[in-house]
Scaffold this active site. Structure first.
Site, PDB file in Angstrom:
ATOM      1  N   ALA A   1      -7.646   7.559   9.440  1.00 55.93           N
ATOM      2  CA  ALA A   1      -6.759   7.961   8.338  1.00 55.93           C
ATOM      3  C   ALA A   1      -7.477   8.809   7.289  1.00 55.93           C
ATOM      4  CB  ALA A   1      -6.146   6.722   7.693  1.00 55.93           C
TER       5      ALA A   1
ATOM      6  N   ASP B   1      -4.363   0.523   3.976  1.00 53.98           N
ATOM      7  CA  ASP B   1      -3.107   0.100   4.609  1.00 53.98           C
ATOM      8  C   ASP B   1      -3.131   0.364   6.109  1.00 53.98           C
ATOM      9  OD1 ASP B   1      -2.199  -0.577   2.060  1.00 53.98           O
ATOM     10  OD2 ASP B   1      -1.398   1.442   1.736  1.00 53.98           O
TER      11      ASP B   1
ATOM     12  N   LEU C   1     -15.156  -2.017   3.571  1.00 56.84           N
ATOM     13  CA  LEU C   1     -16.293  -1.392   2.875  1.00 56.84           C
ATOM     14  C   LEU C   1     -16.287   0.129   3.032  1.00 56.84           C
ATOM     15  CD1 LEU C   1     -18.970  -3.933   4.212  1.00 56.84           C
ATOM     16  CD2 LEU C   1     -18.014  -3.895   1.905  1.00 56.84           C
TER      17      LEU C   1
HETATM   18  O1  RIB Z   1      -2.359   2.117  -0.652  1.00 55.33           O
HETATM   19  C1  RIB Z   1      -1.795   3.377  -0.896  1.00 55.33           C
HETATM   20  C2  RIB Z   1      -0.447   3.205  -1.533  1.00 55.33           C
HETATM   21  O2  RIB Z   1      -0.608   2.584  -2.788  1.00 55.33           O
HETATM   22  C3  RIB Z   1       0.287   4.488  -1.817  1.00 55.33           C
HETATM   23  O3  RIB Z   1       1.080   4.906  -0.730  1.00 55.33           O
HETATM   24  C4  RIB Z   1       1.065   4.157  -3.070  1.00 55.33           C
HETATM   25  O4  RIB Z   1       2.450   4.149  -2.883  1.00 55.33           O
HETATM   26  C5  RIB Z   1       0.564   2.807  -3.527  1.00 55.33           C
HETATM   27  O5  RIB Z   1       1.421   1.795  -3.178  1.00 55.33           O
END
Ligand code: RIB
Length: 310
Positions: A285, A255, A223
């Site tokens: 991040a 990520d 979120l």
């Molecule tokens: O989640 C971010 C990523 O989404 C970026 O690094 C880009 O490459 C896409 O895959």
């Protein structure tokens, strides 16, 4: 048993453009800056997990070009096992056009390139070769859907494999794939795509958890500044995000969350604790520019908020 993270997915070179506001349709705007950094949801999650101290193997494809060489070099430098990466001839390495606006928000367009050359057989081999270890298998959706299906099918044959699927970008997933997810990780937009109604706030996210939970082993909805909600069986909770000094760039923050969560799950079964670590990593991040360039080492995360990471 050693504790490992096996990431199957995309590796891109990100062309990151800093621009004030998104151009309207038909409008031309001038960017303030453009830089190139390694990215791709799979590679980003691998880096985030490795920086948290996990043993990470990455399975994916790059092209036989300079971008592919750079991606391979940078991921190896993170200590990630790249022996199952295929260099595909006559195909360009995946790339992403990332626009970062003054607000810290972004928009991303991915050109899959070599990522779409990843074949289910290679993924099955990689999952099978993890037999005998406790492994967290991490998947996303920047590769062909058949890849996730093959990975999940093989994982069901390998005891000790826990499947984490980050359904980003959103694509419909089969009931078999969803049933293996422990957890399924979604952001608000992906959760909305899955449940068919908007998920603008924590209350709506809790409702979405209830609707998604019967289809999966566990589920997490991130979120942003509100943290993340999770559900596992009859248990559920909200993990708030720590305060951040400024949102500089949210690219790849999801990520960071997934990679840190996977690293934590690799040596501790508690989903709630893993979500706490993921939320901290995502918050760290967003205070920094870029995706992989913004991810914390374990010691940096401990200094940032919340003290020791188990
Ligand atoms: O989640 C971010 C990523 O989404 C970026 O690094 C880009 O490459 C896409 O895959």
């Amino acid at each position: 048993m050693s504790a490992n993270v096996l990431v199957v997915g995309s590796a891109n070179l990100d062309f990151i453009i800093k621009v004030g506001v998104p151009p309207r349709p038909g409008q031309t705007v001038l960017a303030k800056q453009m830089v190139r950094h390694p990215g791709g949801k799979g590679a980003n999650q691998a880096v985030a997990a490795a920086r948290m101290g996990a043993d990470v193997q990455f399975v994916g494809c790059v092209g036989d070009d300079a971008d592919g060489e750079r991606v391979l070099r940078d991921l190896r430098a993170e200590g990630i096992d790249m022996s199952m990466v295929e260099i595909v001839a006559n195909v360009h390495t995946g790339l992403a056009l990332v626009s970062v606006f003054d607000s810290g928000e972004n928009s991303i367009t991915v050109v899959p390139g070599a990522n779409f050359a990843l074949r289910p057989e290679r993924v099955r081999r990689a999952v099978a070769s993890s037999a005998g270890t406790r492994t967290v298998l991490v998947l996303q959706a920047e590769v062909r859907p058949a890849v996730a299906e093959a990975a999940v099918a093989e994982a069901s044959l390998v005891p000790g494999t826990r499947v984490v699927l980050n359904l980003a970008p959103y694509v419909p997933a089969s009931a078999e794939v969803l049933a293996a997810c422990d957890p399924l990780v979604l952001n608000q937009s992906e959760a909305a795509d899955l449940v068919g109604y908007p998920v603008p706030d924590p209350a709506a996210a809790r409702r979405a958890l209830v609707d998604i939970a019967p289809s999966v082993r566990s589920v997490v909805i991130t979120l942003g500044g509100d943290g993340a909600v999770w559900a596992q069986g009859s248990a559920s909770g909200l993990v708030p995000a720590p305060a951040v000094s400024a949102v500089v760039d949210s690219t790849g923050a999801g990520d960071a969350f997934v990679g840190a969560l996977a690293a934590e799950l690799a040596h501790d079964d508690s989903l709630e604790r893993a979500v706490e670590v993921g939320v901290r990593a995502g918050s760290f991040a967003v205070e920094r520019f870029g995706a992989q360039s913004s991810y914390p080492m374990r010691s940096q995360l401990e200094a940032f908020s919340g003290g020791p990471v188990a």
